[in-house]
Design an enzyme around this catalytic site. Structure first.
Site, PDB file in Angstrom:
ATOM      1  N   GLY A 155       0.823  -1.197   0.000  1.00 45.43           N
ATOM      2  CA  GLY A 155       0.000   0.000   0.000  1.00 45.43           C
ATOM      3  C   GLY A 155       0.860   1.252   0.000  1.00 45.43           C
ATOM      4  O   GLY A 155       2.088   1.190  -0.001  1.00 45.43           O
ATOM      5  N   ARG A 164       2.951   4.192   1.202  1.00 44.73           N
ATOM      6  CA  ARG A 164       3.878   4.384   2.327  1.00 44.73           C
ATOM      7  C   ARG A 164       4.099   3.103   3.131  1.00 44.73           C
ATOM      8  O   ARG A 164       4.354   3.145   4.340  1.00 44.73           O
ATOM      9  CB  ARG A 164       3.389   5.501   3.253  1.00 44.73           C
ATOM     10  N   THR A 183       8.197   6.197 -13.331  1.00 49.97           N
ATOM     11  CA  THR A 183       7.019   6.369 -14.180  1.00 49.97           C
ATOM     12  C   THR A 183       6.208   7.614 -13.810  1.00 49.97           C
ATOM     13  O   THR A 183       5.268   7.952 -14.520  1.00 49.97           O
ATOM     14  CB  THR A 183       6.104   5.131 -14.102  1.00 49.97           C
ATOM     15  N   HIS A 235      12.713  11.869  -3.953  1.00 51.99           N
ATOM     16  CA  HIS A 235      13.068  10.482  -4.294  1.00 51.99           C
ATOM     17  C   HIS A 235      14.431  10.413  -4.977  1.00 51.99           C
ATOM     18  O   HIS A 235      15.241   9.528  -4.684  1.00 51.99           O
ATOM     19  CB  HIS A 235      12.006   9.845  -5.194  1.00 51.99           C
ATOM     20  N   ASP A 261       9.658   1.881 -10.751  1.00 47.02           N
ATOM     21  CA  ASP A 261       8.837   2.443  -9.678  1.00 47.02           C
ATOM     22  C   ASP A 261       7.957   3.551 -10.249  1.00 47.02           C
ATOM     23  O   ASP A 261       8.449   4.628 -10.531  1.00 47.02           O
ATOM     24  CB  ASP A 261       9.752   2.978  -8.582  1.00 47.02           C
TER      25      ASP A 261
END
Length: 177
Positions: free
Chosen positions: A12, A14, A37, A52, A84
């Site tokens: 899910g 986080r 992506t 990130h 990712d």
């Protein structure tokens, strides 16, 4: 490389799935490719993307592939590839009017030709409430189908909850015959 060398990491929001996937990729060697992506359609998403990138640090090459992930596979010689995430890819496909079933088939075929292990990150969105809108329900259903097809194709599947991995699938041991 066989599809059995590729892995799906589900969880899910986080849940720790990207952190887990990055640790798996980092354990393979120093040359890693991160295929992102996500698209920055607003300031908050741009901030997330920047954060990130900063968290990845050295040893990672990054490429953005919101729709055509497969063409990014051959671009680099790497020890591992991390995608990712498939959830944002699916969203991008649906928003661009592409057929998720056809694109998923192409994607799975593209995985067969990759020599490096691939770690695919995807959200498990079917554990919550039924979405209120037809678009939300269609997305949830497509995500479930995408996850099932990818899980069936790859050798390993991990589910992440509260930062803890649970192995859902591992490659069958070879019989040595």
């Amino acid at each position: 490389m066989a599809l059995t060398d590729h892995r799906l990491v589900l969880g899910g929001a986080r849940s720790g799935k990207t952190r887990h996937a990055m640790a798996l990729a980092e354990a393979t060697g120093p040359r890693r490719l991160y295929i992102a992506t996500a698209e920055a359609h607003d300031a908050e998403m741009a901030e997330r993307i920047a954060r990130h990138k900063a968290e990845r640090g050295a040893g990672w090459q990054s490429v953005e592939a919101p729709l055509d992930i497969v063409s990014s596979f051959a671009s680099f010689g790497t020890d591992a590839i991390l995608v990712d995430c498939l959830t944002l890819w699916l969203s991008n496909l649906m928003h661009s009017g592409r057929n998720p079933e056809i694109e998923t088939g192409r994607f799975i075929e593209g995985l067969r030709d990759v020599r490096s292990p691939i770690i695919l990150v995807s959200n498990e969105v079917g554990l919550g409430l039924v979405p209120e809108t037809p678009l939300g329900r269609a997305f949830r259903d497509e995500q479930g189908r995408l996850n099932q097809r990818i899980a069936a194709a790859v050798g390993s599947v991990d589910f992440i909850a509260a930062g803890l991995p649970v192995a859902l699938k591992r490659p069958e041991p070879s019989s040595g015959r």
